[in-house]
Motif scaffolding. Structure first.
Motif, PDB file in Angstrom:
ATOM      1  N   MET A   1     -35.756  42.619 -24.220  1.00 29.99           N
ATOM      2  CA  MET A   1     -36.471  41.295 -25.267  1.00 29.99           C
ATOM      3  C   MET A   1     -36.870  42.227 -26.127  1.00 29.99           C
ATOM      4  N   LEU A   2     -36.988  43.562 -25.694  1.00 26.10           N
ATOM      5  CA  LEU A   2     -35.967  44.942 -27.044  1.00 26.10           C
ATOM      6  C   LEU A   2     -35.206  44.427 -27.776  1.00 26.10           C
ATOM      7  N   ARG A   3     -33.735  44.402 -26.088  1.00 22.30           N
ATOM      8  CA  ARG A   3     -32.534  44.249 -26.908  1.00 22.30           C
ATOM      9  C   ARG A   3     -32.144  43.296 -27.911  1.00 22.30           C
ATOM     10  N   LEU A   4     -32.654  41.939 -27.380  1.00 22.90           N
ATOM     11  CA  LEU A   4     -33.064  40.790 -28.037  1.00 22.90           C
ATOM     12  C   LEU A   4     -33.965  41.139 -29.159  1.00 22.90           C
ATOM     13  N   HIS A   5     -34.913  41.659 -29.085  1.00 26.15           N
ATOM     14  CA  HIS A   5     -35.344  41.737 -31.089  1.00 26.15           C
ATOM     15  C   HIS A   5     -34.434  42.761 -32.090  1.00 26.15           C
ATOM     16  N   TYR A   6     -33.639  43.782 -31.266  1.00 21.22           N
ATOM     17  CA  TYR A   6     -33.083  44.680 -31.899  1.00 21.22           C
ATOM     18  C   TYR A   6     -31.615  44.116 -32.448  1.00 21.22           C
ATOM     19  N   ASN A   7     -31.339  42.885 -31.780  1.00 20.99           N
ATOM     20  CA  ASN A   7     -30.086  42.512 -31.902  1.00 20.99           C
ATOM     21  C   ASN A   7     -30.192  41.423 -33.193  1.00 20.99           C
ATOM     22  N   LEU A   8     -31.706  40.875 -33.694  1.00 17.81           N
ATOM     23  CA  LEU A   8     -32.227  39.730 -34.346  1.00 17.81           C
ATOM     24  C   LEU A   8     -32.123  40.481 -35.700  1.00 17.81           C
ATOM     25  N   GLU A   9     -32.790  41.751 -35.643  1.00 22.47           N
ATOM     26  CA  GLU A   9     -32.588  42.683 -36.674  1.00 22.47           C
ATOM     27  C   GLU A   9     -31.443  42.657 -37.588  1.00 22.47           C
ATOM     28  N   LYS A  10     -30.167  42.649 -36.714  1.00 16.68           N
ATOM     29  CA  LYS A  10     -29.131  43.103 -37.504  1.00 16.68           C
ATOM     30  C   LYS A  10     -28.371  41.382 -38.298  1.00 16.68           C
ATOM     31  N   VAL A  11     -29.457  40.660 -38.201  1.00 16.80           N
ATOM     32  CA  VAL A  11     -28.814  38.944 -38.760  1.00 16.80           C
ATOM     33  C   VAL A  11     -29.678  38.591 -39.389  1.00 16.80           C
ATOM     34  N   SER A  12     -29.857  39.128 -40.836  1.00 18.96           N
ATOM     35  CA  SER A  12     -30.855  38.444 -41.509  1.00 18.96           C
ATOM     36  C   SER A  12     -31.971  37.421 -41.714  1.00 18.96           C
ATOM     37  N   MET A  13     -30.192  36.377 -41.203  1.00 20.34           N
ATOM     38  CA  MET A  13     -31.059  34.569 -41.735  1.00 20.34           C
ATOM     39  C   MET A  13     -31.764  34.619 -40.065  1.00 20.34           C
ATOM     40  N   GLY A  14     -31.276  35.043 -39.147  1.00 15.58           N
ATOM     41  CA  GLY A  14     -30.938  34.790 -37.667  1.00 15.58           C
ATOM     42  C   GLY A  14     -32.892  35.953 -37.696  1.00 15.58           C
ATOM     43  N   LEU A  15     -33.290  36.743 -38.050  1.00 17.19           N
ATOM     44  CA  LEU A  15     -34.409  36.757 -38.558  1.00 17.19           C
ATOM     45  C   LEU A  15     -36.378  36.161 -39.241  1.00 17.19           C
ATOM     46  N   VAL A  16     -34.583  35.919 -40.492  1.00 10.71           N
ATOM     47  CA  VAL A  16     -36.188  34.839 -41.087  1.00 10.71           C
ATOM     48  C   VAL A  16     -37.110  33.609 -40.891  1.00 10.71           C
ATOM     49  N   ALA A  17     -35.092  32.912 -39.679  1.00  5.69           N
ATOM     50  CA  ALA A  17     -35.797  32.096 -38.904  1.00  5.69           C
ATOM     51  C   ALA A  17     -37.157  32.113 -37.811  1.00  5.69           C
ATOM     52  N   GLY A  18     -36.835  33.267 -36.890  1.00  2.40           N
ATOM     53  CA  GLY A  18     -37.164  33.801 -36.141  1.00  2.40           C
ATOM     54  C   GLY A  18     -39.163  34.294 -36.423  1.00  2.40           C
ATOM     55  N   ILE A  19     -38.965  34.691 -37.809  1.00  4.14           N
ATOM     56  CA  ILE A  19     -40.857  34.712 -38.727  1.00  4.14           C
ATOM     57  C   ILE A  19     -41.809  33.307 -38.835  1.00  4.14           C
ATOM     58  N   ILE A  20     -40.125  32.525 -39.442  1.00  4.23           N
ATOM     59  CA  ILE A  20     -40.663  31.189 -39.364  1.00  4.23           C
ATOM     60  C   ILE A  20     -41.254  30.653 -38.670  1.00  4.23           C
ATOM     61  N   VAL A  21     -40.335  30.701 -37.124  1.00  4.10           N
ATOM     62  CA  VAL A  21     -40.693  29.713 -36.253  1.00  4.10           C
ATOM     63  C   VAL A  21     -42.342  30.398 -35.511  1.00  4.10           C
ATOM     64  N   ALA A  22     -42.386  32.401 -35.859  1.00  2.00           N
ATOM     65  CA  ALA A  22     -43.805  32.151 -34.204  1.00  2.00           C
ATOM     66  C   ALA A  22     -44.640  31.975 -35.731  1.00  2.00           C
ATOM     67  N   ALA A  23     -44.573  32.162 -37.181  1.00  6.57           N
ATOM     68  CA  ALA A  23     -45.421  31.614 -37.803  1.00  6.57           C
ATOM     69  C   ALA A  23     -45.797  30.691 -37.975  1.00  6.57           C
ATOM     70  N   SER A  24     -44.917  29.821 -37.593  1.00  6.64           N
ATOM     71  CA  SER A  24     -45.529  28.094 -37.120  1.00  6.64           C
ATOM     72  C   SER A  24     -46.410  28.129 -35.947  1.00  6.64           C
ATOM     73  N   ILE A  25     -46.170  28.200 -35.057  1.00  6.80           N
ATOM     74  CA  ILE A  25     -46.496  28.898 -34.185  1.00  6.80           C
ATOM     75  C   ILE A  25     -47.802  28.750 -34.510  1.00  6.80           C
ATOM     76  N   GLY A  26     -48.481  30.163 -34.688  1.00  3.56           N
ATOM     77  CA  GLY A  26     -49.054  30.956 -34.715  1.00  3.56           C
ATOM     78  C   GLY A  26     -50.560  29.906 -35.570  1.00  3.56           C
ATOM     79  N   GLY A  27     -49.415  29.324 -36.806  1.00  2.00           N
ATOM     80  CA  GLY A  27     -50.534  28.719 -37.552  1.00  2.00           C
ATOM     81  C   GLY A  27     -51.079  27.240 -37.029  1.00  2.00           C
ATOM     82  N   ILE A  28     -49.823  26.329 -35.929  1.00  4.37           N
ATOM     83  CA  ILE A  28     -49.904  25.265 -35.084  1.00  4.37           C
ATOM     84  C   ILE A  28     -51.413  25.710 -34.266  1.00  4.37           C
TER      85      ILE A  28
END
Length: 242
Positions: A1-28
């Protein structure tokens, strides 16, 4: 999981998409349940709405920007409980539109101010704050001695009734008369206020002059009502201390 998060941080648009998905789930998860329940709070049986005079005072309180310096939300912190009393409940503000909890504490919190000081103290404090609190930085409001305009009260109550505040047709149609009656004890108008809003309502000449209805009457009536519209907070406080 840490490796996945580390790799995701290297891709800015992927990180933004991940933040949006996490925030959406929390909001719902937080918002969705609100669509399937009738109320988010349980109203106390003894909660009453503001009288027309108190409501007029509240509007003047907002007009003069008092909410910018005074909060109306006692937090569950030991020093605030010692100074102000029981912590605030959401149910106490159920009929407030808008609510005035706030977070700015240039002046003291006033959620429990009702009947803490005399009417005369409030009058002097509003006209000349330093006459009763020498260190006060509150501005003076001498213009509150002018006559109160009651023409808009009926419309104000009607609007709040549409938002769920339990104002009856009689309360709405008699709003101006009740504002006058609350400031004139020992009159038929005063009796009408008590009949419609309950025996616990303060009925007196708040500015000391029953011959005229002023903005001072309204503001002092409002301030004296704060924390007195329901005894729910006191009941909870007593249960906690047992």
């Amino acid at each position: 999981m840490l490796r996945l998060h580390y790799n995701l941080e290297k891709v800015s648009m992927g990180l933004v998409a991940g933040i949006i998905v996490a925030a959406s789930i929390g909001g719902i998860v937080e918002i969705a349940p609100l669509f399937v329940i009738d109320e988010t709070i349980e109203l106390p049986d003894d909660l009453r709405p503001h009288t027309p005079l108190e409501l007029a005072g509240r509007e003047i309180y907002i007009r003069e920007g008092c909410y910018a310096c005074h909060s109306q939300m006692v937090r569950s912190l030991a020093d605030e409980l010692d100074r102000y009393g029981p912590y605030s409940l959401a149910a106490e503000s159920a009929y407030d539109h808008p609510m005035l909890w706030g977070s700015k504490r240039t002046g003291p919190d006033i959620a429990r101010l009702g009947e803490k000081y005399s009417d005369d103290w409030h009058v002097q404090h509003l006209i000349d704050p330093r006459s009763v609190v020498p260190a006060s930085i509150m501005p003076a409001y001498p213009w509150l001695e002018r006559t109160l305009d009651t023409e808009i009260l009926e419309g104000s109550l009607a609007t709040l009734a549409r938002l769920g505040v339990p104002y009856s047709a009689d309360m709405i149609s008699l709003a101006a008369a009740d504002a006058l009656g609350q400031s004139r004890p020992d009159t038929d108008g005063a009796d009408g206020v008590l009949d419609r809003y309950g025996d616990d309502v303060a009925v007196r000449a708040f500015d000391g002059d029953p011959t005229r209805l002023t903005e001072l009457d309204a503001v002092v009536a409002y301030l004296q009502s704060l924390g007195t519209l329901t005894g729910a907070a006191d009941d909870i406080s007593q249960e906690v201390t047992r």
